[in-house]
Design a protein around this motif. Structure first.
Motif, PDB file in Angstrom:
ATOM      1  N   ARG A  45       0.800  -1.222   0.000  1.00 22.32           N
ATOM      2  CA  ARG A  45       0.000   0.000   0.000  1.00 22.32           C
ATOM      3  C   ARG A  45       0.836   1.278   0.000  1.00 22.32           C
ATOM      4  NH1 ARG A  45      -4.586  -1.380  -2.142  1.00 22.32           N
ATOM      5  NH2 ARG A  45      -5.676  -2.949  -0.953  1.00 22.32           N
ATOM      6  N   GLY A  46       2.124   1.195   0.350  1.00 22.89           N
ATOM      7  CA  GLY A  46       2.959   2.395   0.354  1.00 22.89           C
ATOM      8  C   GLY A  46       2.820   3.247   1.598  1.00 22.89           C
ATOM      9  N   LYS A  47       1.946   2.843   2.495  1.00 25.71           N
ATOM     10  CA  LYS A  47       1.768   3.549   3.762  1.00 25.71           C
ATOM     11  C   LYS A  47       1.598   2.490   4.845  1.00 25.71           C
ATOM     12  CE  LYS A  47      -3.152   3.869   3.369  1.00 25.71           C
ATOM     13  NZ  LYS A  47      -4.171   4.103   2.546  1.00 25.71           N
ATOM     14  N   ILE A  48       1.716   2.887   6.072  1.00 25.46           N
ATOM     15  CA  ILE A  48       1.628   1.946   7.182  1.00 25.46           C
ATOM     16  C   ILE A  48       0.189   1.453   7.318  1.00 25.46           C
ATOM     17  CG2 ILE A  48       1.893   1.647   9.668  1.00 25.46           C
ATOM     18  CD1 ILE A  48       4.121   3.800   9.488  1.00 25.46           C
ATOM     19  N   VAL A  49       0.037   0.132   7.238  1.00 24.18           N
ATOM     20  CA  VAL A  49      -1.280  -0.497   7.374  1.00 24.18           C
ATOM     21  C   VAL A  49      -1.493  -0.930   8.818  1.00 24.18           C
ATOM     22  CG1 VAL A  49      -2.743  -2.414   6.615  1.00 24.18           C
ATOM     23  CG2 VAL A  49      -1.270  -1.249   4.961  1.00 24.18           C
ATOM     24  N   THR A  50      -0.495  -1.573   9.398  1.00 27.19           N
ATOM     25  CA  THR A  50      -0.577  -2.012  10.795  1.00 27.19           C
ATOM     26  C   THR A  50       0.759  -1.813  11.492  1.00 27.19           C
ATOM     27  OG1 THR A  50      -0.030  -4.297  10.202  1.00 27.19           O
ATOM     28  CG2 THR A  50      -2.358  -3.775  10.432  1.00 27.19           C
ATOM     29  N   LYS A  51       0.698  -1.708  12.800  1.00 25.42           N
ATOM     30  CA  LYS A  51       1.874  -1.579  13.642  1.00 25.42           C
ATOM     31  C   LYS A  51       1.930  -2.845  14.500  1.00 25.42           C
ATOM     32  CE  LYS A  51       3.466   1.321  17.416  1.00 25.42           C
ATOM     33  NZ  LYS A  51       3.201   2.541  18.180  1.00 25.42           N
ATOM     34  N   LYS A  64       3.472  -2.501   5.669  1.00 18.30           N
ATOM     35  CA  LYS A  64       2.914  -1.716   4.572  1.00 18.30           C
ATOM     36  C   LYS A  64       2.161  -2.580   3.568  1.00 18.30           C
ATOM     37  CE  LYS A  64       6.217   2.038   4.915  1.00 18.30           C
ATOM     38  NZ  LYS A  64       7.156   2.902   4.192  1.00 18.30           N
ATOM     39  N   TYR A  65       1.951  -3.853   3.927  1.00 17.95           N
ATOM     40  CA  TYR A  65       1.198  -4.766   3.072  1.00 17.95           C
ATOM     41  C   TYR A  65      -0.156  -5.044   3.701  1.00 17.95           C
ATOM     42  CZ  TYR A  65       5.308  -5.845   0.249  1.00 17.95           C
ATOM     43  OH  TYR A  65       6.368  -5.774  -0.606  1.00 17.95           O
ATOM     44  N   GLU A  66      -1.181  -5.012   2.879  1.00 16.23           N
ATOM     45  CA  GLU A  66      -2.525  -5.320   3.350  1.00 16.23           C
ATOM     46  C   GLU A  66      -2.908  -6.708   2.859  1.00 16.23           C
ATOM     47  OE1 GLU A  66      -7.119  -3.691   2.927  1.00 16.23           O
ATOM     48  OE2 GLU A  66      -5.495  -2.629   1.921  1.00 16.23           O
ATOM     49  N   LYS A  67      -3.442  -7.513   3.765  1.00 13.93           N
ATOM     50  CA  LYS A  67      -3.896  -8.854   3.395  1.00 13.93           C
ATOM     51  C   LYS A  67      -5.220  -8.732   2.656  1.00 13.93           C
ATOM     52  CE  LYS A  67      -4.788 -13.430   5.261  1.00 13.93           C
ATOM     53  NZ  LYS A  67      -4.846 -14.253   6.480  1.00 13.93           N
ATOM     54  N   ILE A  68      -5.278  -9.318   1.468  1.00 10.86           N
ATOM     55  CA  ILE A  68      -6.475  -9.304   0.642  1.00 10.86           C
ATOM     56  C   ILE A  68      -7.079 -10.707   0.702  1.00 10.86           C
ATOM     57  CG2 ILE A  68      -7.438  -8.861  -1.649  1.00 10.86           C
ATOM     58  CD1 ILE A  68      -6.047  -6.400  -0.384  1.00 10.86           C
ATOM     59  N   GLU A  69      -8.284 -10.807   1.226  1.00 12.25           N
ATOM     60  CA  GLU A  69      -8.949 -12.100   1.431  1.00 12.25           C
ATOM     61  C   GLU A  69      -9.690 -12.560   0.175  1.00 12.25           C
ATOM     62  OE1 GLU A  69      -8.740 -14.172   3.877  1.00 12.25           O
ATOM     63  OE2 GLU A  69      -7.833 -12.983   5.454  1.00 12.25           O
ATOM     64  N   ARG A  70      -9.023 -12.483  -0.956  1.00 14.86           N
ATOM     65  CA  ARG A  70      -9.558 -12.983  -2.220  1.00 14.86           C
ATOM     66  C   ARG A  70      -8.508 -13.893  -2.837  1.00 14.86           C
ATOM     67  NH1 ARG A  70     -10.975  -7.388  -2.976  1.00 14.86           N
ATOM     68  NH2 ARG A  70      -9.238  -7.209  -4.412  1.00 14.86           N
ATOM     69  N   PRO A  71      -8.905 -14.803  -3.704  1.00 17.01           N
ATOM     70  CA  PRO A  71      -7.925 -15.695  -4.327  1.00 17.01           C
ATOM     71  C   PRO A  71      -6.900 -14.925  -5.176  1.00 17.01           C
ATOM     72  CG  PRO A  71     -10.146 -16.526  -4.654  1.00 17.01           C
ATOM     73  CD  PRO A  71     -10.276 -15.154  -4.064  1.00 17.01           C
ATOM     74  N   LEU A  72      -5.683 -15.419  -5.182  1.00 14.71           N
ATOM     75  CA  LEU A  72      -4.617 -14.877  -6.023  1.00 14.71           C
ATOM     76  C   LEU A  72      -4.827 -15.424  -7.423  1.00 14.71           C
ATOM     77  CD1 LEU A  72      -1.974 -13.321  -6.385  1.00 14.71           C
ATOM     78  CD2 LEU A  72      -0.764 -15.355  -5.582  1.00 14.71           C
ATOM     79  N   THR A  73      -5.359 -14.601  -8.298  1.00 14.99           N
ATOM     80  CA  THR A  73      -5.716 -15.034  -9.656  1.00 14.99           C
ATOM     81  C   THR A  73      -4.620 -14.665 -10.644  1.00 14.99           C
ATOM     82  OG1 THR A  73      -6.831 -12.954 -10.146  1.00 14.99           O
ATOM     83  CG2 THR A  73      -8.168 -14.722  -9.168  1.00 14.99           C
ATOM     84  N   LEU A  74      -4.740 -15.204 -11.827  1.00 11.21           N
ATOM     85  CA  LEU A  74      -3.801 -14.890 -12.901  1.00 11.21           C
ATOM     86  C   LEU A  74      -3.847 -13.405 -13.249  1.00 11.21           C
ATOM     87  CD1 LEU A  74      -1.728 -16.193 -14.739  1.00 11.21           C
ATOM     88  CD2 LEU A  74      -3.541 -16.660 -16.371  1.00 11.21           C
ATOM     89  N   GLN A  75      -5.018 -12.807 -13.183  1.00 10.44           N
ATOM     90  CA  GLN A  75      -5.154 -11.377 -13.466  1.00 10.44           C
ATOM     91  C   GLN A  75      -4.356 -10.544 -12.465  1.00 10.44           C
ATOM     92  OE1 GLN A  75      -9.176  -9.919 -13.306  1.00 10.44           O
ATOM     93  NE2 GLN A  75      -8.580  -7.813 -13.759  1.00 10.44           N
ATOM     94  N   VAL A  76      -4.419 -10.894 -11.180  1.00  7.22           N
ATOM     95  CA  VAL A  76      -3.668 -10.171 -10.145  1.00  7.22           C
ATOM     96  C   VAL A  76      -2.167 -10.361 -10.375  1.00  7.22           C
ATOM     97  CG1 VAL A  76      -3.211 -10.028  -7.669  1.00  7.22           C
ATOM     98  CG2 VAL A  76      -5.556 -10.335  -8.477  1.00  7.22           C
ATOM     99  N   MET A  77      -1.766 -11.588 -10.713  1.00  2.72           N
ATOM    100  CA  MET A  77      -0.345 -11.849 -10.983  1.00  2.72           C
ATOM    101  C   MET A  77       0.147 -11.038 -12.181  1.00  2.72           C
ATOM    102  SD  MET A  77       0.260 -15.865 -10.386  1.00  2.72           S
ATOM    103  CE  MET A  77      -0.995 -16.756  -9.519  1.00  2.72           C
TER     104      MET A  77
END
Length: 174
Positions: free
Chosen positions: A13-19, A30-43
């Motif tokens: 995200r480029g900013k602090i998500v959690t401490k 600085k990474y946000e967990k995305i609760e969706r499948p890792l698809t070919l489009q995202v890759m």
């Protein structure tokens, strides 16, 4: 080609998500967990450098690790690959692959270990790192690690293949 958990992924995200406080230290994620499948489009968005996507090294449902990863950030990737591949063959590892990371000359060396407990993977990674450090100046980190919070045992998806070893050509010499 990398065996990974594709049920979720992490996006930079480029900013602090959690401490996170861990072992008396404070970490800023600085990474946000995305609760969706890792698809070919995202890759593909990652490969096209539209987003920075990371995957989890630890299968949290089963508490296992499929790969031990050396994150090499030195100045001579060819020398690192040669030394590391010799060491891994000596130690009996036949399947390992290196990928280019975002920064030119930096590598992610995935050692395909299979269903390994997290504790065993950490111990094995430290042992391999110490053996390799006798041959080269230490310019890498090993994952998974217990020196960082569990949430930091993630790696950005690789961009392209550097070199791979699949054991068939070396198996007859062992």
């Amino acid at each position: 080609m990398i065996k990974m958990n594709r049920n979720y992924y992490f996006e930079y995200r480029g900013k602090i998500v959690t401490k996170i406080n861990y072992k008396g230290r404070t970490f800023f994620d600085k990474y946000e967990k995305i609760e969706r499948p890792l698809t070919l489009q995202v890759m593909n968005e990652h490969i096209e450098r539209k987003k920075i996507i990371a995957h989890d090294l630890i299968n949290r449902q089963r508490n296992i690790v499929e790969n031990i990863v050396f994150d090499y950030n030195g100045i001579d990737p060819e020398r690192f690959w040669n030394r590391a591949s010799l060491l891994l063959r000596e130690e009996g590892f036949l399947n390992f692959t290196a990928y280019h990371s975002k920064t030119r000359g930096h590598l992610h060396l995935y050692i395909h270990k299979g269903h390994t407990t997290v504790a065993e993977a950490i111990q094995l990674g430290k042992a391999l790192s110490m053996k390799l450090a006798t041959k080269l100046p230490k310019q890498w980190r090993v994952f998974p690690t217990d020196e960082l919070p569990s949430e930091f045992n993630i790696l950005n998806l690789p961009y392209e293949l550097y070199k791979k070893e699949r054991g068939a050509s070396w198996a007859r010499h062992m």
